[in-house]
Write a protein that holds these residues in place. Structure first.
Motif, PDB file in Angstrom:
ATOM      1  N   CYS A  19       0.845  -1.200   0.000  1.00 46.23           N
ATOM      2  CA  CYS A  19       0.000   0.000   0.000  1.00 46.23           C
ATOM      3  C   CYS A  19       0.878   1.248   0.000  1.00 46.23           C
ATOM      4  O   CYS A  19       1.755   1.399   0.855  1.00 46.23           O
ATOM      5  CB  CYS A  19      -0.880  -0.002   1.239  1.00 46.23           C
ATOM      6  SG  CYS A  19      -1.894   1.471   1.352  1.00 46.23           S
ATOM      7  N   VAL A  30      -0.486   4.276   0.295  1.00 49.59           N
ATOM      8  CA  VAL A  30      -1.297   5.333   0.915  1.00 49.59           C
ATOM      9  C   VAL A  30      -0.922   5.511   2.376  1.00 49.59           C
ATOM     10  O   VAL A  30      -0.802   6.638   2.873  1.00 49.59           O
ATOM     11  CB  VAL A  30      -2.804   4.994   0.793  1.00 49.59           C
ATOM     12  CG1 VAL A  30      -3.653   6.055   1.488  1.00 49.59           C
ATOM     13  CG2 VAL A  30      -3.202   4.849  -0.670  1.00 49.59           C
ATOM     14  N   CYS A  31      -0.723   4.400   3.071  1.00 49.46           N
ATOM     15  CA  CYS A  31      -0.476   4.439   4.507  1.00 49.46           C
ATOM     16  C   CYS A  31       1.028   4.595   4.734  1.00 49.46           C
ATOM     17  O   CYS A  31       1.802   3.683   4.450  1.00 49.46           O
ATOM     18  CB  CYS A  31      -0.979   3.158   5.156  1.00 49.46           C
ATOM     19  SG  CYS A  31      -2.729   2.861   4.849  1.00 49.46           S
ATOM     20  N   HIS A  67       1.403  -2.958   4.512  1.00 50.11           N
ATOM     21  CA  HIS A  67       0.390  -3.966   4.232  1.00 50.11           C
ATOM     22  C   HIS A  67       0.083  -3.958   2.741  1.00 50.11           C
ATOM     23  O   HIS A  67       0.407  -3.006   2.039  1.00 50.11           O
ATOM     24  CB  HIS A  67      -0.876  -3.725   5.056  1.00 50.11           C
ATOM     25  CG  HIS A  67      -1.627  -2.487   4.676  1.00 50.11           C
ATOM     26  ND1 HIS A  67      -2.709  -2.513   3.845  1.00 50.11           N
ATOM     27  CD2 HIS A  67      -1.418  -1.178   4.983  1.00 50.11           C
ATOM     28  CE1 HIS A  67      -3.162  -1.276   3.688  1.00 50.11           C
ATOM     29  NE2 HIS A  67      -2.395  -0.438   4.354  1.00 50.11           N
ATOM     30  N   CYS A  86      -6.962   0.159  -0.701  1.00 51.70           N
ATOM     31  CA  CYS A  86      -6.420   0.084   0.654  1.00 51.70           C
ATOM     32  C   CYS A  86      -7.594  -0.079   1.595  1.00 51.70           C
ATOM     33  O   CYS A  86      -8.420   0.828   1.728  1.00 51.70           O
ATOM     34  CB  CYS A  86      -5.637   1.344   1.004  1.00 51.70           C
ATOM     35  SG  CYS A  86      -5.244   1.403   2.772  1.00 51.70           S
ATOM     36  N   LYS A 105      -7.508  -0.276   4.816  1.00 52.94           N
ATOM     37  CA  LYS A 105      -7.363   0.546   6.027  1.00 52.94           C
ATOM     38  C   LYS A 105      -7.876   1.962   5.810  1.00 52.94           C
ATOM     39  O   LYS A 105      -8.608   2.505   6.628  1.00 52.94           O
ATOM     40  CB  LYS A 105      -5.887   0.619   6.444  1.00 52.94           C
ATOM     41  CG  LYS A 105      -5.408  -0.554   7.249  1.00 52.94           C
ATOM     42  CD  LYS A 105      -4.031  -0.250   7.824  1.00 52.94           C
ATOM     43  CE  LYS A 105      -3.499  -1.419   8.629  1.00 52.94           C
ATOM     44  NZ  LYS A 105      -2.112  -1.150   9.081  1.00 52.94           N
TER      45      LYS A 105
HETATM   46 ZN   LIG Z   1      -3.071   1.301   3.233  1.00 56.44          ZN
END
Ligand SMILES: [Zn+2]
Length: 125
Positions: free
Chosen positions: A79, A81-82, A88, A104, A106
């Protein structure tokens, strides 16, 4: 391609999309491409049993390869984005449907269509 059936065309397209994502993540070595081939072989059998599933092939092959990579190499695609917390992997949505995307779970965001990942999506443990 003149004599390719719609089923074979869909399998070919699914294979091409997932390999494009693997190439983008620089994880498309020969071992990994063979995982894609294994999935395509399995899904050819699957879609022959259930022809209505032809639109779902890209998402299914992506998930098959993701599962196989997790066992042998690690999480993919990571991912982007996080930026904090444990790395993850992205999920495919819908799990069983047309027009699959990497999301994503999350952050609850769509990241890219399957086949459209960029070079920031590597694999990791
Ligand atoms: Zn993420």
């Amino acid at each position: 391609m003149d004599h390719a059936t719609p089923l074979e065309q869909a399998l070919h397209a699914a294979r091409a999309l997932v390999i494009a994502d693997l190439v983008a993540g620089q994880v498309a070595d020969a071992d990994v491409v063979s995982l894609v081939e294994d999935s395509v072989t399995h899904r050819r059998w699957w879609v022959e049993q259930w022809p209505e599933g032809v639109d779902y092939l890209a998402g299914l092959v992506a998930q098959d390869v993701q599962d196989a990579l997790l066992e042998k190499y690690g999480r993919w695609p990571l991912c982007p984005v996080c930026s904090h917390g444990d790395p993850h992997a992205l999920d495919v949505e819908p799990e069983l449907g047309p027009d699959p995307h990497w999301v994503c779970a999350k952050a609850g965001v769509k990241v890219a269509s399957v086949g459209a990942l960029g070079p920031v999506f590597g694999a990791g443990g």
